[in-house]
Design a protein around this motif. Structure first.
Motif, PDB file in Angstrom:
ATOM      1  N   TYR A  99       0.836  -1.204   0.000  1.00  9.80           N
ATOM      2  CA  TYR A  99       0.000   0.000   0.000  1.00  9.80           C
ATOM      3  C   TYR A  99       0.871   1.255   0.000  1.00  9.80           C
ATOM      4  O   TYR A  99       0.638   2.205  -0.758  1.00  9.80           O
ATOM      5  N   TYR A 106      -0.832   6.286   2.823  1.00 11.69           N
ATOM      6  CA  TYR A 106      -2.164   5.709   2.681  1.00 11.69           C
ATOM      7  C   TYR A 106      -2.909   5.807   4.011  1.00 11.69           C
ATOM      8  O   TYR A 106      -2.441   5.296   5.043  1.00 11.69           O
ATOM      9  N   ILE A 110      -5.410  -1.310   6.064  1.00 11.77           N
ATOM     10  CA  ILE A 110      -4.708  -2.208   5.141  1.00 11.77           C
ATOM     11  C   ILE A 110      -5.547  -3.487   5.058  1.00 11.77           C
ATOM     12  O   ILE A 110      -5.493  -4.338   5.953  1.00 11.77           O
ATOM     13  N   ALA A 114      -6.311  -7.875  -1.631  1.00 11.65           N
ATOM     14  CA  ALA A 114      -5.637  -6.808  -2.361  1.00 11.65           C
ATOM     15  C   ALA A 114      -4.901  -7.448  -3.532  1.00 11.65           C
ATOM     16  O   ALA A 114      -4.338  -8.542  -3.392  1.00 11.65           O
ATOM     17  N   VAL A 123       0.203  -1.911  -4.544  1.00  8.67           N
ATOM     18  CA  VAL A 123      -1.171  -2.359  -4.550  1.00  8.67           C
ATOM     19  C   VAL A 123      -1.892  -1.724  -5.742  1.00  8.67           C
ATOM     20  O   VAL A 123      -1.676  -0.548  -6.053  1.00  8.67           O
ATOM     21  N   ASN A 126      -8.039  -2.824  -3.792  1.00 13.69           N
ATOM     22  CA  ASN A 126      -8.562  -3.638  -2.702  1.00 13.69           C
ATOM     23  C   ASN A 126     -10.090  -3.612  -2.712  1.00 13.69           C
ATOM     24  O   ASN A 126     -10.737  -3.919  -1.717  1.00 13.69           O
TER      25      ASN A 126
END
Length: 339
Positions: A99, A106, A110, A114, A123, A126
């Protein structure tokens, strides 16, 4: 780890990374074998959907699978059960790294599932509801021979409608019960959950699947909550009007799916129970994982063949799972189901 906010109703953050992997690559991420890795914890119902769809469609050799351990801290899922605590392909200890590789700061959770671009370690998305739909509609060039149509165009309106009701009252409803911060919020969620389960039982009394004559996206979305119901939601989330095994139509329905290739062989009851009871310390401060329930009932005949229907339509069952993706034997082996 705190999920319950006293005095408040549980509200799920549904703002996800909306980048899509598409056949035309319009978001900058085209469909391409070997380019992406799906990170999906077996413990998580939202991630479990993607594992099932990937397997039913035969995308295992096209999109690799990384499996985090069943527990996580406030920051990230991790790969602590992998050799060296590192994902074999992404070479990271924590999903958070993927991420942050794309978004330096971010700000949200999390989450799994993903999809990560392997070359950049970033990433891509997601957005779990869209991931499975895109597996069905954007990756068609790479579906296995005999792959079922899980999102048939003629039924998409009804599938979407049923899936939305199931999400609101069942998929998310169990969390609204478990993480309710007031008695009023819990009571409301509890009533909505069991009213919807009763509605589903009525719908499934005379038809084998939720929409049409075959397994669709709607069934997959419901299955991943129902398969966890007696093991965690009934006790841990106080969804205790009745166990699923005490609702005959739904118990037969979920065992029908469980005994279908691609469903039961992706279930890891060990990861499921450890995740909920060890991570949600505001609900279970001792983190003691219960021994039950007895799992042998999952193997009993369900009798739903009498309703007709064809699980895979004009398609065929998927082959057995890849050796490296078989659920460990000491987590209870769904492969014992007479498929």
């Amino acid at each position: 780890m705190s999920y319950v906010e006293n005095g408040k109703e549980f509200n799920r953050d549904t703002n996800y990374i909306e980048t899509r992997i598409t056949a035309d690559g319009r978001d900058g991420y085209p469909v391409e074998p070997g380019r992406y890795r799906l990170v999906a914890a077996r413990a998580c119902p939202w991630a479990h959907r993607t594992i099932i769809v990937r397997r039913l469609l035969g995308l295992e050799d096209v999109i690799s699978l990384g499996i985090p351990g069943p527990t996580h801290d406030e920051s990230s899922w991790n790969f602590d059960e992998e050799p060296g605590g590192v994902d074999a392909v992404l070479k990271v200890n924590r999903l958070q790294e993927a991420y942050f590789a794309r978004y330096r700061d971010y700000p949200r959770g999390i989450t799994v599932p993903a999809i990560v671009e392997i070359a950049t370690g970033q990433v891509v998305t997601n957005n779990y509801p869209q991931i499975t739909l895109d597996f069905s509609t954007e990756w068609t060039q790479y579906h296995r021979e005999g792959a079922p149509d899980l999102y048939p165009e003629a039924l998409r309106g009804e599938i979407d409608e049923v899936a939305e009701l199931v999400f609101r009252d069942v998929n998310n409803g169990v969390y609204r019960c478990g993480f309710a911060g007031t008695q009023q919020a819990y009571d409301k969620a509890y009533e909505q959950l069991f009213a919807r389960l009763d509605w589903l039982a009525g719908r499934l009394t005379d038809q084998r699947y939720l929409v049409g004559e075959t397994i669709t996206e709607a069934d997959i979305r419901l299955f991943t909550t129902l398969v966890r119901f007696d093991a965690v939601y009934h006790g841990h989330f106080k969804c205790n009007r009745s166990k699923l095994s005490e609702i005959p139509v739904l118990w037969d329905y979920v065992r029908d799916l469980f005994q279908t290739p691609g469903f039961g062989d992706t279930v890891d009851f060990d990861h499921i129970k450890r995740h909920y009871y060890e991570v949600h310390t505001d609900i279970d401060p001792t983190s003691i994982v219960p021994k039950g329930p007895d799992l042998h009932g999952w193997l009993e005949p369900h009798g739903r063949e009498s309703l007709g229907g064809r699980p895979f339509g004009d398609g065929t069952p998927p082959p057995p799972p890849k050796a490296e993706e078989v659920v460990p034997a000491d987590h209870w082996v769904p492969a014992q189901v007479p498929l």
